[in-house]
Design a protein around this motif. Structure first.
Motif, PDB file in Angstrom:
ATOM      1  N   TRP A 197     -12.912 -11.166 -13.300  1.00 37.44           N
ATOM      2  CA  TRP A 197     -14.090 -10.721 -12.549  1.00 37.44           C
ATOM      3  C   TRP A 197     -15.363 -11.246 -13.211  1.00 37.44           C
ATOM      4  O   TRP A 197     -16.354 -11.546 -12.542  1.00 37.44           O
ATOM      5  N   GLY A 198     -15.339 -11.378 -14.542  1.00 37.95           N
ATOM      6  CA  GLY A 198     -16.489 -11.956 -15.232  1.00 37.95           C
ATOM      7  C   GLY A 198     -16.770 -13.383 -14.796  1.00 37.95           C
ATOM      8  O   GLY A 198     -17.934 -13.792 -14.674  1.00 37.95           O
ATOM      9  N   PHE A 199     -15.726 -14.140 -14.519  1.00 34.58           N
ATOM     10  CA  PHE A 199     -15.940 -15.511 -14.043  1.00 34.58           C
ATOM     11  C   PHE A 199     -16.331 -15.544 -12.573  1.00 34.58           C
ATOM     12  O   PHE A 199     -17.023 -16.474 -12.135  1.00 34.58           O
ATOM     13  N   GLU A 200     -15.948 -14.537 -11.798  1.00 31.54           N
ATOM     14  CA  GLU A 200     -16.425 -14.446 -10.420  1.00 31.54           C
ATOM     15  C   GLU A 200     -17.938 -14.219 -10.388  1.00 31.54           C
ATOM     16  O   GLU A 200     -18.615 -14.625  -9.430  1.00 31.54           O
ATOM     17  N   ALA A 201     -18.490 -13.594 -11.419  1.00 30.12           N
ATOM     18  CA  ALA A 201     -19.923 -13.293 -11.467  1.00 30.12           C
ATOM     19  C   ALA A 201     -20.775 -14.460 -11.970  1.00 30.12           C
ATOM     20  O   ALA A 201     -22.009 -14.350 -12.023  1.00 30.12           O
ATOM     21  N   GLN A 202     -20.175 -15.582 -12.323  1.00 36.57           N
ATOM     22  CA  GLN A 202     -20.921 -16.678 -12.942  1.00 36.57           C
ATOM     23  C   GLN A 202     -21.943 -17.302 -11.989  1.00 36.57           C
ATOM     24  O   GLN A 202     -21.674 -17.517 -10.810  1.00 36.57           O
ATOM     25  N   SER A 203     -23.109 -17.629 -12.540  1.00 38.36           N
ATOM     26  CA  SER A 203     -24.136 -18.329 -11.765  1.00 38.36           C
ATOM     27  C   SER A 203     -23.761 -19.794 -11.576  1.00 38.36           C
ATOM     28  O   SER A 203     -24.106 -20.407 -10.564  1.00 38.36           O
ATOM     29  N   TYR A 204     -23.059 -20.372 -12.545  1.00 42.50           N
ATOM     30  CA  TYR A 204     -22.569 -21.752 -12.463  1.00 42.50           C
ATOM     31  C   TYR A 204     -21.217 -21.729 -11.747  1.00 42.50           C
ATOM     32  O   TYR A 204     -20.326 -20.956 -12.125  1.00 42.50           O
ATOM     33  N   ARG A 205     -21.036 -22.547 -10.725  1.00 44.04           N
ATOM     34  CA  ARG A 205     -19.868 -22.420  -9.862  1.00 44.04           C
ATOM     35  C   ARG A 205     -18.896 -23.599  -9.918  1.00 44.04           C
ATOM     36  O   ARG A 205     -17.794 -23.495  -9.358  1.00 44.04           O
ATOM     37  N   GLU A 206     -19.234 -24.698 -10.560  1.00 47.15           N
ATOM     38  CA  GLU A 206     -18.387 -25.896 -10.492  1.00 47.15           C
ATOM     39  C   GLU A 206     -17.324 -25.875 -11.587  1.00 47.15           C
ATOM     40  O   GLU A 206     -17.352 -26.658 -12.528  1.00 47.15           O
TER      41      GLU A 206
END
Length: 282
Positions: free
Chosen positions: A21-30
């Motif tokens: 879930w922490g990676f789902e919240a990332q501002s960087y998406r690539e």
């Protein structure tokens, strides 16, 4: 995709879910996520399948049979499976702040690796963190953490400083920029050039040894411990023992004294070692 995020795990699906879930919240998406799984059972497999269908980023599940501690082996398999030229490494008990990957992506530099740290939480707070707390980023706010019982400490500044102050703290910290498996990144070509992780290594600074070979090859570390933030969830360490730690120290001593840049026990396996476990064919 610009980054491959390699997350290690072993039979900790509750913590791994929070990390994903922490990676789902990332501002960087690539980015893609590769879960380097050292033999977890069905609960972890089921969680990963559920998350694959839920989150917005691609997930690879790289798994091998559980025949003992083989974290370095599964890490090497994950490196080989990665589909980008820049790799970010973390653990399945470290929740990244929303700008975590933006920092790693923006600060990457040829001839260098990026060295971050973590902010350790007690078990009581680790258990309380929910999906909602992660997506809202409440769990990275000192006021929220203190309300949950976080004691006052100078170390709390690691999670609260930002911008220019974070850069200043990176510059003055006495902590050296080392290859820390919970929060580190580097170029795939550099990692392959030193043959990845030494698969003889057991628990105890196994990540550091790879970084020491990188540095022997001229790859320098850049300190980002106050910029790339992740919170470390508490857990027991039943696998920790003095024998394995001393064994690893011996390998690291040889790497340092002989200024080694290559291991014969890595991705390209040219040697086997005593009691080297061999997986049975499927």
């Amino acid at each position: 995709m610009q980054l491959s995020v390699i997350i290690t795990t072993y039979n900790s699906p509750e913590w791994l879910e929070k990390v994903l879930w922490g990676f789902e919240a990332q501002s960087y998406r690539e980015f893609e996520v590769i879960i380097a799984d050292d033999g977890s059972g069905e609960p972890t497999h089921a969680l990963i399948e559920t998350m694959k269908a839920t989150v917005s980023y691609p997930i690879q599940h790289v798994w091998h049979e559980d025949i003992g501690f083989r974290k370095c082996t599964i890490l090497n398999k994950a490196i080989e499976a990665s589909q980008t030229d820049y790799l970010v490494f973390t653990d399945g008990d470290c929740i990244p702040r929303k700008d975590f990957l933006q920092v790693h992506a923006s600060r990457r530099e040829k001839g260098h690796f990026l060295s971050g740290g973590y902010f350790m939480l007690p078990m009581s707070i680790s258990r309380e963190i929910t999906k909602e707390n992660i997506l809202s980023q409440d769990c990275f706010r000192l006021s929220w953490l203190k309300a949950k019982g976080l004691p006052a400490s100078f170390k709390n500044s690691k999670i609260s400083v930002k911008g220019g102050l974070a850069e200043f703290m990176n510059a003055i910290t006495p902590t050296k920029a080392t290859w820390n498996g919970h929060n580190v990144s580097g170029w795939k070509a550099d990692i392959l050039a030193v043959n990845g992780y030494d698969e003889r290594m057991r628990y105890g600074a196994l990540d550091r040894e790879l970084g020491e070979r990188l540095m022997n090859k001229g790859i320098k570390g850049i300190q980002i411990r106050y910029s790339a933030i992740c919170i470390h969830l508490d857990h027991s360490r039943g696998y920790k023992n003095t024998k394995d730690i001393n064994f690893n120290k011996g390998i690291r001593k040889t790497t340092a004294e002989e200024k080694r840049t290559w291991t014969d026990f890595g991705i390209e396996r040219t040697h086997r070692f005593p009691n080297d476990p061999v997986e049975q064919p499927a």
